[in-house]
Design an enzyme around this catalytic site. Structure first.
Site, mmCIF file in Angstrom:
data_model
loop_
_atom_site.group_PDB
_atom_site.id
_atom_site.type_symbol
_atom_site.label_atom_id
_atom_site.label_comp_id
_atom_site.label_asym_id
_atom_site.label_seq_id
_atom_site.Cartn_x
_atom_site.Cartn_y
_atom_site.Cartn_z
ATOM 1 N N THR B 239 -41.257 7.885 95.760
ATOM 2 C CA THR B 239 -40.753 8.875 94.809
ATOM 3 C C THR B 239 -41.885 9.362 93.907
ATOM 4 O O THR B 239 -42.641 8.554 93.372
ATOM 5 C CB THR B 239 -39.628 8.253 93.955
ATOM 6 O OG1 THR B 239 -38.545 7.922 94.820
ATOM 7 C CG2 THR B 239 -39.146 9.216 92.881
ATOM 8 N N CYS B 327 -67.266 -12.344 79.861
ATOM 9 C CA CYS B 327 -67.034 -13.100 78.635
ATOM 10 C C CYS B 327 -67.319 -14.581 78.810
ATOM 11 O O CYS B 327 -67.495 -15.294 77.854
ATOM 12 C CB CYS B 327 -65.625 -12.888 78.133
ATOM 13 S SG CYS B 327 -64.379 -13.406 79.307
#
Lengths: 378, 523
Positions: B239, B327
């Site tokens: 869709t 990190c």
């Protein structure tokens, strides 16, 4: 504004869902994978939505993989489970959504045996044949929908799961039409994978999810990046995901009351239809979704009927929106053994939370006003 | 906060949002574009209008635009779909080492299925030279997949030059134009690429929507990767998300209208930022071709020698930028793009990608430059290689990256950084951590059993620096007795150091042992 009776195709966005989405369409706009502050705000929104959806469908948040919708979720399930496995067999229900059928059929090219599972005239699995199909090992995956998008027929997934698992195969359940309409409990349903979509539950289009239990080895469909534990690359569609989460929470809260209301409305519709001459209500003896009713009127051409209804301001469909515009009779009704002619005349009404009894009455009246095709029996 | 991460994602333009909202509000915009009723037709019409807008930005025709869920899907569909359609699982593909992950991961996956891939290495400037592609061509080369503008360096690849030549040889050309569309002129009427990927959220449109250009004449054919109702000419089912598609269309229309002017403005701001940084700081290396027009206007990627990347990032909490450093030092993975350019792991880690965009102002650029200059100068002075003379301490307010509180407090408020002049009373020891390439130097001014003064210098992540500060603080307070009392375990407890930063605690223990030896073990 037409009377909208096509909620299985798509639903309006709940105003409260839009409210939840708006901050993500204007404020913390960063990429959910960025480490800086805005990235974290986006990440928090995505994770909150994951918990909300998990609550609706009774799964663990970490079992959810966001996708671009139900179609991608179904494709990811079928292709992801078969990708790295030695080709064997995949079974799918004959009344599945095109995204399951076509994804399954695409596996032929990769050396898989692909078979449809027959249904009876009521849209229910033909259990003796299904059990015989299951016996022929090896088998990797079975894909069944919990509730059918056209007829609303509800399959006994718990029973299927026991049989599938006895063959050491995985069970994928397309629950796109079930979520928000019937209670769903992934932990106890017996499904190993389960697809859901946001825009069928008053959430935004463009987002869905595949729920996968930890035992299933899944390969990604879209490669690139470590998003969704490496199983679905791509920058998260943050606003839509947040909207899906909000819609899931609202659907959970409204579920029981809404189902009862829709069932009453459908009862009114069904009673009205039965007063019309030559009406066929498909799968009338099966357990069905409370909001869905598919019927045909003898002596009426389905396409002409749809056009007349459209002109009078009623939005309904013949079957799946995904298959519309092709002029083909519903594969669901053909699989149930109905003649092409009757199947081509099918009309699907799918009710929604905002429909009123008065709208149903007007719909019946409109049908009554149409003249049957010349030469057809009255 | 200053947002300089437009290459990662862009804010939704208010005009784009305004165009989207009617399709999200409940009244008339929610129909499924595939539905055969009034609401469906209405949505379909909007989808087709947006298709024309996207096509117009690219110089394509509307029927050549296939909607996807984003550029990752576009890249997957282009590469897998083209090769699958040709039935050439064992074909040869030319790409480069600096492509986006969605291209590289797709190719790596296909290699497991038999595909052979040549990954070109860019020149130090980040550009893939046409000659490299020519040299890599083989008789069985089926596809060349290259990005137009690199997302980290901004370097523009000379794709125009290549595409016609490759087409003449029957080689399919896929261009990842995610960082090019809406930033530099793209005209597919002139550029004979067969497939080209674009994304809405890099050009002020919504996330969750992208497109793949699939040329009609000569026709590029693809096998679908997402099967279903046969939407998008059978190439991509599902869709269509009307609001997102409408937003993408509106974003493309805006980008097309202001392309040249905005490009000039942003390029001037980028030049200003680069000039400020390079004039204030020595040894700042540009990761891109030097010529201003050989780069996309909005991207500036610089490596700062002599500073550690994670600390640099932690010292810039007010800047939203992308850094080349991850990190966790345990899983340290400096930018593969910068490494492909020949930067060392260390330099790649000490890099910032500053990406400017529609809402960037000269004031923001100047403020960003001031903050970066202060942070780099501070960290260079703090390093054992620095003079230790000290500079004004940069303002550090927020623990954005969530370091443990006791470590962050010390890192953010250093009191013992610097260097003591070497004399008879001063003990100096150094220790390093080879794994993390960090270095710690600790100095004590000792009088009998008393420690009168301590100073440290460190090169490393915020935890390594916090270890230095903590040791200096404890030794100053507790005297030489602290030397034997502090172990790596004590450091990990005191600063709440996690497993992946355990090497910082070990380095602290090592420097104490070295000092202990210098005191002759007499604690």
């Amino acid at each position: 504004m037409p009377v909208y009776l096509d909620h299985n195709a798509s639903t309006p966005l709940d105003a409260r869902v839009l409210e939840a989405m708006l901050p993500y369409l204007s404020g913390p706009y960063a990429n959910a994978s960025s480490l800086h502050r805005y990235g974290r705000a986006a990440r928090d929104g995505v994770e909150q939505a994951r918990a909300q959806l998990a609550a609706l469908i009774g799964c663990q948040p970490q079992e959810i993989i966001w996708t671009s919708g139900g179609t991608e979720a179904n494709n990811l399930a079928l292709k992801g489970v078969t990708e790295l496995a030695t080709p064997s067999r995949v079974l799918y229900g004959a009344t599945e959504h095109p995204s399951v059928m076509e994804a399954a059929e695409s596996l032929h090219a990769r050396g898989w045996g692909v078979e449809a599972i027959a249904v009876d005239a009521q849209g229910l699995l033909d259990w003796p044949r299904f059990e015989a199909q299951l016996q022929r090992a090896p088998l990797r995956l079975v894909s069944l929908m919990r509730a059918n998008n056209e007829t609303g027929v509800i399959q006994d997934i718990e029973r299927a799961a026991a049989l599938v698992h006895a063959q050491q195969a995985w069970l994928h359940v397309d629950a796109v039409q079930t979520a928000g309409k019937l209670p769903l409990d992934f932990a106890n349903l017996g499904a190993d994978l389960l697809s859901v979509s946001s825009h069928k539950i008053y959430g935004p289009k463009g987002v869905g999810a595949l729920v996968v239990n930890a035992q299933v080895e899944l390969s990604p469909l879209l490669h690139g990046g470590a998003q969704e534990r490496g199983l679905r690359g791509g920058t998260e569609n943050v606003a839509a995901i947040v909207g899906f989460g909000a819609a899931a929470q609202l659907a959970g809260e409204a579920l029981a009351g809404r189902s009862a209301r829709l069932l009453a409305l459908r009862g009114q519709l069904e009673a009205g239809l039965r007063e019309l001459p030559g009406v066929t209500i498909f799968a009338e003896h099966s357990a069905r979704l409370p909001n869905t009713l598919q019927f045909a009127l003898d002596g009426y051409d389905g396409e002409a009927l749809l056009m007349q209804l459209d002109r009078k301001g009623f939005a309904v469909s013949s079957g799946s929106a995904c298959a519309s515009g092709k002029g083909e009779p519903s594969h669901v009704l053909l699989a149930m053994g109905f003649a092409r002619e009757l199947a081509k005349g099918a009309i699907r009404v799918s009710l929604g939370k905002d429909n009123q009894p008065e709208e149903v009455s007007r719909f019946i009246e409109a049908l009554r006003s149409f003249k049957p095709r010349a030469g057809a029996p009255p | 906060m200053i947002y300089l991460d437009y290459a990662a994602t862009t804010p939704l333009d208010p005009q784009v949002r305004a165009a989207m909202l009617p399709w999200l509000e409940t009244d008339a915009g929610f129909g499924n574009p595939a539905s055969d009723h009034a609401l469906g037709r209405r949505a379909r019409k909007a989808v087709e209008a947006a298709r024309a807008q996207v096509a117009a930005l690219l110089g394509a025709s509307a029927e050549e635009i296939i909607w996807t869920s984003g550029a990752t899907e576009s890249n997957n569909l282009a590469i897998k779909g083209a090769l699958e359609f040709r039935g050439r699982a064992n074909a040869h593909v030319i790409s480069s080492r600096i492509e986006h992950k969605s291209v590289l991961d797709t190719l790596r996956y296909l290699e497991t299925q038999g595909l052979r891939v040549t990954y070109l290495t860019p020149a130090a400037s980040g550009v893939i030279e046409p000659e490299q592609v020519r040299a890599a061509l083989r008789p069985d080369t089926a596809l060349v997949s290259l990005m137009w503008v690199n997302n980290e360096t901004g370097a523009i690849n000379p794709v125009l030059e290549l595409a016609s030549e490759l087409r003449a040889r029957g080689v399919l050309v896929h261009i990842d134009a995610v960082q090019a569309a809406g930033k530099i002129a793209v005209d597919l009427a002139q550029l004979p690429a067969d497939l080209l990927s674009v994304s809405a959220h890099k050009l002020y449109g919504p996330k969750g929507i992208g497109a793949l250009f699939v040329r009609k004449r000569p026709r590029a054919r693809l096998s679908p990767q997402i099967h279903g109702g046969g939407h998008e000419q059978g190439m991509r089912s599902g869709t269509l998300a009307t609001h997102q598609i409408v937003g993408f269309g509106a974003a493309c229309a805006l980008a097309a209208a202001q392309l040249g002017e905005e490009g000039d403005r942003i390029r001037a701001l980028r030049e200003r930022l680069q000039r400020q940084l390079q004039s204030a700081l020595p040894e700042v290396l540009l990761n891109a071709p030097a010529a201003a027009d050989a780069r996309a206007p909005g991207i500036l990627n610089l490596s700062f020698t002599g500073v550690e990347g994670e600390s640099l990032r932690a010292m810039l909490p007010e800047l939203m930028v992308s850094s080349g450093s991850a990190c966790s030092s345990a899983t340290r993975e400096p930018s593969y793009v910068l490494r492909a350019l020949g930067r060392s792991d260390e330099l790649a880690g000490a890099s910032l990608r500053l990406s400017l965009g529609r809402y960037t102002t000269a004031g923001q650029v100047d403020a960003a430059a001031t903050q970066i200059i202060a942070a780099v100068q501070f960290l260079r002075e703090l390093s054992p290689q620095g003079s230790g003379a000290g500079t004004a301490e940069p303002l550090l307010k927020d623990n954005v990256y969530e370091y443990p509180a006791p470590a962050w407090q010390r890192f953010a408020h250093l009191k013992h950084d610097g260097r003591l002049p070497e004399d008879a009373e001063v003990l100096t020891a150094e220790a390093d951590s080879a794994a993390a390439r960090s270095l710690l130097r600790l100095q004590l001014r000792v009088h009998g059993r008393q420690v009168r003064e301590t100073r440290f210098q460190a090169y490393g992540c915020p935890i390594a620096i916090a270890v230095g500060e903590y040791l200096a603080e404890r030794l100053e307070a507790d005297g030489l007795d602290a030397l034997g009392a502090i172990s790596a375990a004590v450091l990990r407890d005191a600063l709440e150091i996690s497993e992946d930063k355990a090497h910082c605690a070990l380095m602290g223990e090592d420097v104490l042992r070295a000092l202990l030896q210098k005191t002759g073990g007499k604690t």
